[in-house]
Write an enzyme that holds these catalytic residues in place. Structure first.
Site, mmCIF file in Angstrom:
data_model
loop_
_atom_site.group_PDB
_atom_site.id
_atom_site.type_symbol
_atom_site.label_atom_id
_atom_site.label_comp_id
_atom_site.label_asym_id
_atom_site.label_seq_id
_atom_site.Cartn_x
_atom_site.Cartn_y
_atom_site.Cartn_z
ATOM 1 C CD GLU A 33 -2.330 -0.919 3.060
ATOM 2 O OE1 GLU A 33 -2.060 0.137 3.712
ATOM 3 O OE2 GLU A 33 -2.784 -1.969 3.484
ATOM 4 C CE LYS A 86 5.643 5.217 7.070
ATOM 5 N NZ LYS A 86 4.801 6.401 7.444
ATOM 6 N NE ARG A 117 -1.989 3.068 11.953
ATOM 7 C CZ ARG A 117 -1.325 1.892 12.480
ATOM 8 N NH1 ARG A 117 0.135 2.493 12.600
ATOM 9 N NH2 ARG A 117 -1.705 0.919 12.380
ATOM 10 N NE ARG A 120 2.708 6.765 16.493
ATOM 11 C CZ ARG A 120 4.088 6.108 16.372
ATOM 12 N NH1 ARG A 120 4.292 5.661 15.506
ATOM 13 N NH2 ARG A 120 4.954 5.745 17.227
ATOM 14 C CE LYS A 135 8.585 3.090 10.451
ATOM 15 N NZ LYS A 135 8.162 4.002 11.466
#
Lengths: 338, 528
Positions: free
Chosen positions: B230, B232, B237, B252, B399
């Site tokens: 996907e 980033k 978040r 987060r 990530k």
């Protein structure tokens, strides 16, 4: 700026400092002069190179330690309460409670009593003689903490906070920033009185004066130099250094130091934050606002001159009390170490 | 109140996370119920209290203090709450012991404020201030003007509870939002005096699953068929918790931020827990991060701001659907559920973060390097069979940031750091050339090794032109290769540019300052 009081027109403010005209002597002159009275040993009051210096024996000893052969060619000791005649002025020194040897100066001339407070405080201090109240007609007062936001809590309470922080962080050392003359020795004595009898470590710049205090009979307990001590040995210990050292490469030898500073300025958070202090301790060798006001009233003075600090608020207070008051601007005095 | 006030004061002055944790742990250990529960709520911002305006406080102090003396003091101190706290008259000198014995306790203050109106607060305040010492007065005034600001996130407070009690942080985070102030059941359980509090967890924060950076690892050691990709996104978040008519938005760190984003929160009518990225839109495009920043950390938000910078959630995971906890299901299953759920509900102000199809790593590398669009930081790789595990497990999520941009900039100013770094010049401001002069373009305080920090510190001390308090202006002769994720237009900076996530990549001891980058070449790097 020369101002003459109707009451004491024999005093004059010159660029060198406050001049007692009929005695030809300056009080705490900022430059070297022929004849000086020095109230105490801090660098902005006790300058090098005077011809003759009148001061307490302790102040003279401090000057010799700090200034060596620049401590004044002729040194005249005067103990507290002993009157010395200079010209036709009677000069008597009284304890100011600021640091060891610190004095207020009583000047008697032409039927008028003038007291120059020098720097003073009224809180008890185990390292010096307590402040004596000296009634007078004209009171020349310091005003370092001359704003009503400055109220110093009992120093013992601040020392308790220091010891509590140390107990919570056993793996770190407390690096306590203190002015080298007075604050340093007072904090050590307060720590001892609070039962802290472990060795206290000193930055090199603090050693000579601690030695002098000890020689003059002030008990400070075991003191070790930081130099030559391993970081491990200083974990959990209290280390004293001048404020500049807490921002200096010197501090890298310490194990995860928590920077504390003992000063009246620590009362204002932004000041403490700016200086990177983690543990601000409000301990001052100066009178706080309440003491400044109380002392002005208790001297019974009809006139007050305010100098060394935030004059405006104190002049306002005195005027409100019906006392003639004016600010006396003198250059060359610093706020550091207050 | 005094113990709480002293805790606040210590938190303000303690720079490090560990130091703050230790203070909190100690406080929870030595303070009883319900006071510590109210303190916890005050610290984590979960209280709604009656407040007082600064004018009320000024009026109170004017009754007690000479106006000339007050103004001189305010000029000197600079902060109203602090000036009032310090100048407030004390009948007799209050030692801490005396202040403690006349005890105005935090519980009394908070419970009273919870049921008072603004006018009542004004009436109570004078009497309360009389009963406190300066530290206590300052804490009270900050509490009452709604500005504690001591740098304690909900996450930090919960971590302190976990450290102190020995309970698992994840468990505490799950329970947290089902508990009510002053948390007596929670503390009883933490102290092993009571059972785990029964809780309706429908609106709770579910601790997040976090990714590890791929940088140090060769992507080809991973099996491409086992991973999904996907984009980033460069937002923040967010966890969206919908429970019919009630909804919560969690950051987060588990802080509830619904009040900051009512435009998102108030559209929610579903029963689900979703994971995604909070973004601000500009038309149908994602706006610059600076626009999102305008919306962060606000307690209230104006309709104008919501109109100009509308918030939006890009969804990438579903944790709970209609009470069905999906966290142990594999990623592929959750993804299918998410897509079906989305098609069925069609939630407002939300969309799906697309999966990126790819055959092999080479194809993905090419995609990653070409993706320079605004708001894309790189790629996320997620294992197809991975469950949703709280924390940062190694393996299931990676990530994979695109390579940073770099620029050669000239060191202009250096500032001393804090805490352990307080004797080091460790914060560096650097600039680029514009018409023969340097313009500051950014500031960085990491990216270098300890050895390099010593070298930089020495260099700064030896090349100082001027000192301004803790800041030194240095000779413009040292080139720093600065890495950053992106660069955007900003009218808040003199250079007109703002870097995202700048860090010192290399020190170019060898490069003459004249050969450093010009501002024009940085402008060409601005996102499309």
């Amino acid at each position: 700026m020369a101002r003459r009081s109707r009451m004491a027109d024999w005093l004059d403010v010159r660029s060198e400092g406050l001049l007692v005209v009929p005695a030809g002597v300056y009080i705490d002159p900022v430059r070297s002069v022929d004849r000086a009275i020095v109230t105490h040993g801090h660098a902005d009051h006790a300058r090098p190179g005077h011809g003759a210096v009148l001061a307490t024996p302790e102040t003279l000893a401090i000057m010799r330690t700090r200034l060596g052969d620049q401590a004044g060619r002729h040194q005249q000791p005067a103990t507290y309460g002993e009157t010395v005649r200079l010209g036709n002025v009677a000069v008597t020194l009284f304890p100011a409670g600021h640091v060891l040897g610190s004095a207020q100066v009583l000047l008697e001339h032409a039927g008028t009593r003038v007291v120059v407070s020098g720097d003073y405080k009224r809180q008890a201090d185990p390292t010096c003689t307590s402040f004596d109240l000296v009634p007078c007609d004209l009171f020349i007062t310091e005003a370092t903490f001359g704003l009503p936001v400055f109220r110093h809590p009992p120093a013992e309470q601040e020392v308790t906070r220091l010891l509590a922080a140390r107990a919570l962080h056993r793996d770190r050392c407390v690096l306590l920033a203190v002015y080298g003359l007075g604050k340093c020795q007072r904090m050590i004595a307060l720590l001892r009185a609070a039962g802290h009898d472990a060795p206290i470590y000193l930055h090199g710049a603090l050693q000579a004066l601690c030695r002098l205090y000890t020689d003059l009979g002030i008990k400070l307990g075991p003191l070790h130099p930081v130099v030559g001590t391993t970081p491990d040995a200083m974990a959990g210990a209290i280390v004293l250094a001048p404020p500049s050292a807490t921002r200096d490469r010197w501090m890298r030898r310490l194990p995860d130091p928590m920077v504390a500073q003992a000063s009246g300025w620590m009362r204002v958070r932004q000041r403490a934050k700016q200086r990177g202090v983690e543990l601000p301790l409000v301990v001052s060798d100066h009178a706080d606002w309440d003491e400044l006001c109380r002392t002005i009233l208790e001297t019974g003075a009809e006139e007050v001159w305010v100098t060394h600090g935030r004059e405006e608020a104190l002049v306002h207070f005195a005027t409100q009390q019906g006392i003639r008051a004016q600010a006396l601007s003198m250059v060359g005095f610093e706020e550091d170490g207050a | 109140m005094n113990r709480f006030a002293r805790l606040l004061e210590a938190l303000v002055f303690t720079p490090g996370r560990n130091g703050k944790l230790r203070l909190l742990e100690h406080y929870f250990a030595v303070t009883g119920d319900p006071e510590r529960g109210y303190a916890l709520a005050a610290l984590t911002g979960t209280l709604s209290l009656a407040t007082a305006k600064p004018a009320v406080i000024r009026a109170l102090v004017a009754e007690r203090v000479d106006p000339v003396l007050f103004d001189l003091s305010y000029d000197f101190v600079g902060d109203l709450a602090e000036t009032v706290a310090l100048i407030w008259p004390e009948a007799e000198r209050k030692t801490e012991a005396v202040a403690d014995s006349t005890a105005l306790d935090l519980t009394e203050v908070i419970t009273t404020l919870q049921r008072s109106s603004r006018t009542e607060v004004a009436r109570l305040l004078g009497n309360w201030l009389d009963r406190l010492d300066a530290t206590g007065r300052h804490a009270l005034l900050k509490l009452i003007t709604g500005g504690l600001r001591v740098g304690v996130s909900a996450r930090l407070a919960k971590t302190a509870l976990a450290n102190w009690s020995g309970h698992d942080l994840t468990e505490i985070e799950e329970l947290w939002h089902a508990q009510t102030v002053p948390y007596e059941a929670l503390f009883a359980w933490l102290e092993h005096r009571g059972n785990r509090p029964a809780a309706d967890l429908a609106l709770s924060f579910r601790p997040l699953m976090l990714a590890n950076p791929l940088e140090d690892r060769d992507v080809t050691t991973l099996d491409a068929t086992q991973y999904r990709a996907e984009w980033k996104w460069d937002g923040i978040r967010i966890q969206v918790v919908g429970h019919g008519d009630t909804a919560r938005l969690y950051s987060r760190t588990g802080d509830e931020i619904g009040a900051t984003f009512p435009d998102v929160r108030d559209t929610i009518r579903f029963h689900a827990v979703l994971d995604g990225e909070l973004l601000v839109l500009d038309g149908d495009r994602v706006a610059a991060f600076a626009d999102l920043q305008q919306r962060l950390n606000r307690k209230t938000v104006s309709p104008k701001l919501m109109r100009e910078r509308p918030a939006h959630v890009r969804l990438y995971d579903i944790l709970v659907e209609d009470g069905d906890d999906l966290r142990s299901a594999p990623f592929d299953v959750r993804r299918t559920r998410l897509e079906r759920w989305f098609a069925r509900i069609q939630p407002e102000r939300m969309d799906l973060s697309p999966l990126i199809p790819f055959r092999d790593w080479a194809e993905l590398v090419a995609l990653r390097d070409s993706a320079r669009a605004r708001a894309i930081e790189g790629l996320m790789l997620k294992r197809a069979d991975g469950a949703y595990i709280a924390g940062r497990p190694v393996g299931p999520w990676w990530k994979w940031k695109r390579d940073p941009l770099t620029a050669d900039a000239v060191l202009m100013y250096a500032q001393r750091g804090h805490g352990k770094r307080s004797s080091f010049y460790s914060d560096f401001t650097f600039g680029a050339w514009r018409q023969g002069a340097l313009v500051p373009i950014g500031k960085a305080y990491f990216g270098f090794t300890d050895v390099e920090l010593h070298q930089l510190d020495r260099w700064v001390r030896e090349h100082t032109l001027r000192s301004y308090g803790p800041v030194r202006e240095v000779e413009p002769s040292l080139v720093l290769e600065v890495a950053f994720d992106s660069i955007q237009r900003s009218n808040r900076h003199k250079s007109g540019l703002a870097m995202r996530f700048p860090r010192i990549h290399r020190i170019r001891w060898d490069k003459p300052a004249q050969e450093a980058d010009r501002l024009e070449s940085l402008e060409r790097l601005i996102d499309a």
